[in-house]
Each structure stands twice: as structure tokens, then as C-alpha cells.
Design a protein around this motif. Structure first.
Motif, mmCIF file in Angstrom:
data_model
loop_
_atom_site.group_PDB
_atom_site.id
_atom_site.type_symbol
_atom_site.label_atom_id
_atom_site.label_comp_id
_atom_site.label_asym_id
_atom_site.label_seq_id
_atom_site.Cartn_x
_atom_site.Cartn_y
_atom_site.Cartn_z
ATOM 1 N N PRO A 41 2.220 4.139 5.692
ATOM 2 C CA PRO A 41 2.932 3.194 6.556
ATOM 3 C C PRO A 41 4.400 3.561 6.720
ATOM 4 C CG PRO A 41 1.566 2.038 4.950
ATOM 5 C CD PRO A 41 1.595 3.474 4.538
ATOM 6 N N GLN A 117 -9.043 5.472 6.416
ATOM 7 C CA GLN A 117 -8.073 4.705 5.638
ATOM 8 C C GLN A 117 -8.408 4.755 4.155
ATOM 9 O OE1 GLN A 117 -5.227 2.780 6.689
ATOM 10 N NE2 GLN A 117 -4.881 2.791 4.461
ATOM 11 N N THR A 119 -6.893 2.992 0.726
ATOM 12 C CA THR A 119 -5.995 1.977 0.200
ATOM 13 C C THR A 119 -6.180 1.878 -1.305
ATOM 14 O OG1 THR A 119 -6.106 0.710 2.267
ATOM 15 C CG2 THR A 119 -5.263 -0.430 0.319
#
Length: 122
Positions: A41, A117, A119
Motif C-alpha cells: 500500500p 493479494q 495479507t
């Protein structure tokens, strides 16, 4: 068209493991090099790991000793085994490869996966 399709991302706790896969399909003569990039991010995309067709590897310092890149040339697939994951590993991971499409004339094009993704929770 050549496609690079990624899989294996998900949500894990710190210290856990994931294995990412990226399979290239289409009209392919060869893939000399394959890479994994990631983009966290608010950050720029960075190279995480690199592997040649002969199996020589290179890693970004922060993942060295924790991540392992490998490939199956017969399947045109590259893998990224990620162990001892940390929250700072959280990012979208992309595979990348220059693909030899033809040899006469020589035609080489860069391809990117769609991103998967990863995480890591603390």
C-alpha cells in the motif's frame, strides 16, 4: 495471446507460510527469466525474487532466507514459497516474464500476471 495466471495468495498470521504459483500459457517458445514483484500500500512495485531458466536465483535482501523461488520449465510455471511471513510482506504479488514468442524473426515480449493479494496479520 500469452497469459500469466497467478494463484495462492491469502490471509495468514505472522510466522505463517504461503506458496504462490504463476503459470504461463499460450504460444510460447521459451521463458528465459521469471520474476516475482510486489507492491504494498502506497509503495512502488519492487522486485522480490528472480530465477533464470537454468535455476540461478536472486532475492531482495528483506526476504532472503525466508522466500524461495523455483520453476518447472516443462509447465512454464514459477513458484514463490514464502515462510516466516511478516506484516511488512503484505502486498499484491505479481509474476513477470519476458517470453520468446518466435525465433525467426526473434520476438520477445514482457508479460505480467494479474496480481494476487497476500495479507499478513500481526
Amino acid at each position: 495471446q500469452v497469459q500469466l495466471v497467478e494463484s495462492g495468495g491469502g490471509l495468514v498470521q505472522a510466522g505463517g507460510s504461503l506458496r504462490l504459483s504463476c503459470a504461463a500459457s499460450g504460444s510460447i517458445i521459451s521463458i528465459p527469466d521469471m520474476d516475482w514483484y510486489r507492491q504494498g500500500p502506497g509503495k512502488q512495485r519492487e522486485l522480490v525474487a528472480h530465477i533464470t531458466s537454468g535455476g540461478t536465483t536472486n532475492y531482495e535482501d528483506s526476504v532472503k532466507g525466508r522466500f524461495t523461488i523455483s520453476r518447472d520449465n516443462g509447465k512454464n510455471t514459477v513458484y514463490l514459497q514464502m515462510n516466516s511471513l511478516k506484516p511488512e510482506d503484505t502486498a499484491v504479488y505479481y509474476c513477470h516474464a519476458p517470453v520468446v514468442l518466435t525465433t525467426n524473426p526473434l520476438r520477445i515480449r514482457d508479460y505480467w500476471g494479474q496480481g494476487t493479494q497476500v495479507t499478513v496479520s500481526s
